[in-house]
Design a protein around this motif. Structure first.
Motif, PDB file in Angstrom:
ATOM      1  N   UNK A   1      -2.655  15.508   2.186  1.00  0.00           N
ATOM      2  CA  UNK A   1      -2.015  14.401   2.888  1.00  0.00           C
ATOM      3  C   UNK A   1      -0.657  14.105   2.269  1.00  0.00           C
ATOM      4  N   UNK A   2       0.235  13.553   3.092  1.00  0.00           N
ATOM      5  CA  UNK A   2       1.600  13.234   2.677  1.00  0.00           C
ATOM      6  C   UNK A   2       1.834  11.738   2.834  1.00  0.00           C
ATOM      7  N   UNK A   3       2.474  11.144   1.830  1.00  0.00           N
ATOM      8  CA  UNK A   3       2.644   9.686   1.861  1.00  0.00           C
ATOM      9  C   UNK A   3       3.761   9.257   2.809  1.00  0.00           C
ATOM     10  N   UNK A   4       3.637   8.052   3.284  1.00  0.00           N
ATOM     11  CA  UNK A   4       4.621   7.467   4.189  1.00  0.00           C
ATOM     12  C   UNK A   4       5.995   7.417   3.509  1.00  0.00           C
ATOM     13  N   UNK A   5       7.008   7.766   4.236  1.00  0.00           N
ATOM     14  CA  UNK A   5       8.358   7.716   3.700  1.00  0.00           C
ATOM     15  C   UNK A   5       8.744   8.930   2.882  1.00  0.00           C
ATOM     16  N   UNK A   6       7.933   9.966   2.887  1.00  0.00           N
ATOM     17  CA  UNK A   6       8.236  11.177   2.128  1.00  0.00           C
ATOM     18  C   UNK A   6       9.497  11.845   2.674  1.00  0.00           C
ATOM     19  N   UNK A   7      10.278  12.433   1.791  1.00  0.00           N
ATOM     20  CA  UNK A   7      11.498  13.132   2.179  1.00  0.00           C
ATOM     21  C   UNK A   7      11.165  14.536   2.684  1.00  0.00           C
TER      22      UNK A   7
ATOM     23  N   UNK B   1       0.818  -1.203   0.000  1.00  0.00           N
ATOM     24  CA  UNK B   1       0.000   0.000   0.000  1.00  0.00           C
ATOM     25  C   UNK B   1       0.858   1.261   0.000  1.00  0.00           C
ATOM     26  N   UNK B   2       0.370   2.280  -0.697  1.00  0.00           N
ATOM     27  CA  UNK B   2       0.977   3.608  -0.647  1.00  0.00           C
ATOM     28  C   UNK B   2       0.182   4.407   0.381  1.00  0.00           C
ATOM     29  N   UNK B   3       0.596   4.310   1.632  1.00  0.00           N
ATOM     30  CA  UNK B   3      -0.181   4.879   2.718  1.00  0.00           C
ATOM     31  C   UNK B   3       0.136   6.355   2.951  1.00  0.00           C
ATOM     32  N   UNK B   4      -0.888   7.071   3.386  1.00  0.00           N
ATOM     33  CA  UNK B   4      -0.739   8.472   3.745  1.00  0.00           C
ATOM     34  C   UNK B   4      -0.473   8.552   5.245  1.00  0.00           C
ATOM     35  N   UNK B   5       0.639   9.178   5.621  1.00  0.00           N
ATOM     36  CA  UNK B   5       1.061   9.176   7.018  1.00  0.00           C
ATOM     37  C   UNK B   5       0.713  10.454   7.772  1.00  0.00           C
ATOM     38  N   UNK B   6       0.571  11.579   7.039  1.00  0.00           N
ATOM     39  CA  UNK B   6       0.286  12.857   7.702  1.00  0.00           C
ATOM     40  C   UNK B   6      -0.745  13.652   6.903  1.00  0.00           C
ATOM     41  N   UNK B   7      -1.528  14.411   7.631  1.00  0.00           N
ATOM     42  CA  UNK B   7      -2.479  15.322   7.004  1.00  0.00           C
ATOM     43  C   UNK B   7      -2.207  16.733   7.490  1.00  0.00           C
ATOM     44  N   UNK B   8      -2.255  17.701   6.557  1.00  0.00           N
ATOM     45  CA  UNK B   8      -2.016  19.104   6.889  1.00  0.00           C
ATOM     46  C   UNK B   8      -3.279  19.909   6.598  1.00  0.00           C
ATOM     47  N   UNK B   9      -3.810  20.540   7.634  1.00  0.00           N
ATOM     48  CA  UNK B   9      -5.039  21.320   7.526  1.00  0.00           C
ATOM     49  C   UNK B   9      -4.698  22.807   7.625  1.00  0.00           C
ATOM     50  N   UNK B  10      -4.989  23.536   6.573  1.00  0.00           N
ATOM     51  CA  UNK B  10      -4.664  24.962   6.504  1.00  0.00           C
ATOM     52  C   UNK B  10      -5.934  25.810   6.482  1.00  0.00           C
ATOM     53  N   UNK B  11      -5.828  26.989   7.074  1.00  0.00           N
ATOM     54  CA  UNK B  11      -6.958  27.927   7.064  1.00  0.00           C
ATOM     55  C   UNK B  11      -6.444  29.354   6.974  1.00  0.00           C
ATOM     56  N   UNK B  12      -7.046  30.126   6.092  1.00  0.00           N
ATOM     57  CA  UNK B  12      -6.774  31.556   5.965  1.00  0.00           C
ATOM     58  C   UNK B  12      -8.084  32.295   6.197  1.00  0.00           C
ATOM     59  N   UNK B  13      -8.070  33.281   7.076  1.00  0.00           N
ATOM     60  CA  UNK B  13      -9.254  34.089   7.324  1.00  0.00           C
ATOM     61  C   UNK B  13      -8.833  35.543   7.507  1.00  0.00           C
ATOM     62  N   UNK B  14      -9.598  36.447   6.924  1.00  0.00           N
ATOM     63  CA  UNK B  14      -9.265  37.871   7.021  1.00  0.00           C
ATOM     64  C   UNK B  14     -10.514  38.707   6.828  1.00  0.00           C
ATOM     65  N   UNK B  15     -10.418  39.960   7.241  1.00  0.00           N
ATOM     66  CA  UNK B  15     -11.511  40.902   6.996  1.00  0.00           C
ATOM     67  C   UNK B  15     -10.940  42.175   6.382  1.00  0.00           C
ATOM     68  N   UNK B  16     -11.766  42.847   5.607  1.00  0.00           N
ATOM     69  CA  UNK B  16     -11.417  44.124   4.999  1.00  0.00           C
ATOM     70  C   UNK B  16     -12.471  45.132   5.410  1.00  0.00           C
ATOM     71  N   UNK B  17     -12.046  46.174   6.087  1.00  0.00           N
ATOM     72  CA  UNK B  17     -12.970  47.178   6.612  1.00  0.00           C
ATOM     73  C   UNK B  17     -12.566  48.557   6.119  1.00  0.00           C
ATOM     74  N   UNK B  18     -13.555  49.331   5.712  1.00  0.00           N
ATOM     75  CA  UNK B  18     -13.324  50.701   5.268  1.00  0.00           C
ATOM     76  C   UNK B  18     -13.838  51.653   6.340  1.00  0.00           C
ATOM     77  N   UNK B  19     -12.982  52.569   6.763  1.00  0.00           N
ATOM     78  CA  UNK B  19     -13.361  53.558   7.776  1.00  0.00           C
ATOM     79  C   UNK B  19     -13.002  54.960   7.293  1.00  0.00           C
ATOM     80  N   UNK B  20     -13.544  55.964   8.013  1.00  0.00           N
ATOM     81  CA  UNK B  20     -13.195  57.340   7.722  1.00  0.00           C
ATOM     82  C   UNK B  20     -13.872  57.932   6.515  1.00  0.00           C
ATOM     83  N   UNK B  21     -14.973  57.292   6.076  1.00  0.00           N
ATOM     84  CA  UNK B  21     -15.726  57.800   4.925  1.00  0.00           C
ATOM     85  C   UNK B  21     -17.030  58.400   5.445  1.00  0.00           C
TER      86      UNK B  21
END
Length: 199
Positions: free
Chosen positions: A157-163, A120-140
């Motif tokens: 996911x990353x396979x087992x034995x990855x360099x 089997x080509x097994x997946x050994x690790x999983x990487x969960x990423x999140x980007x969140x931001x807000x854009x606000x206009x003031x002074x108008x």
């Protein structure tokens, strides 16, 4: 390299009128990845005088967080996105771009230890990423609140034995793809809630 799960999430606010930590040493065979940029995209011209970019996301530098080990950290790329995509060309007001989350966590996956595991080509690790931001206009004048929010998530996911280089390549691609998702999400939010400021 691995399987990819893509999930994009949008959070919009209305317009109101009134990671396994990698060693600190450098890998001698490491790939020099290009810096991610957004200059190939047309800027969003805003009828405001100033743009302020703030990062309130604070990395822990502890496992399971791994974003600090990336070739280019997600919050650094988010800052570049703001400076290259948002252009103030007006005479009054300020656009505030706030990075609220730019995290990546690492999860160790269970592996099959049976005799069939060698086939089997097994997946050994999983990487969960999140980007969140807000854009606000003031002074108008006559605008009490004008805010757009957006976020994007991705999991690879990353396979087992990855360099180490395999891992770095996955991280680079993960950053590139999640920022592409975030760009689409934030542009949609801006067009829906801040369109009156676009020129």
């Amino acid at each position: 390299m691995g399987r990819t799960v893509n999930r994009r999430h949008f959070i919009f606010s209305s317009l109101a009128i009134s990671s396994l930590s990698m060693p600190g040493c450098k890998n001698l065979g490491a790939i020099d990845y290009p810096k991610l940029t957004f200059k190939h995209l047309n800027p969003l011209n805003f009828n405001v005088a100033n743009l302020k970019v703030v990062n309130v996301f604070q990395p822990t530098f502890k496992h399971p967080s791994v974003e600090h080990n990336f070739p280019q950290t997600p919050h650094q790329v988010a800052k570049i996105w703001a400076s290259e995509r948002l252009k103030p060309i007006g005479n009054i007001g300020t656009a505030h771009f706030t990075i609220e989350d730019a995290s990546v966590t690492e999860i160790s996956l269970d592996l099959d230890k049976g005799i069939t595991a060698i086939f089997k080509d097994q997946q050994s690790h999983q990487y969960n990423a999140r980007i969140a931001a807000k854009l606000e206009v003031t002074g108008v004048p006559n605008i009490a609140q004008a805010v757009a929010r957006a976020s994007a998530t991705r999991s690879h996911t990353l396979h087992e034995g990855a360099s180490i280089n395999d891992r770095q390549k996955l991280w680079f691609e993960l950053t590139e793809l999640i920022m592409r998702d975030f760009d689409q999400a934030m542009v949609a939010a801006i067009q829906k809630y801040l369109s009156q400021f676009l020129i």
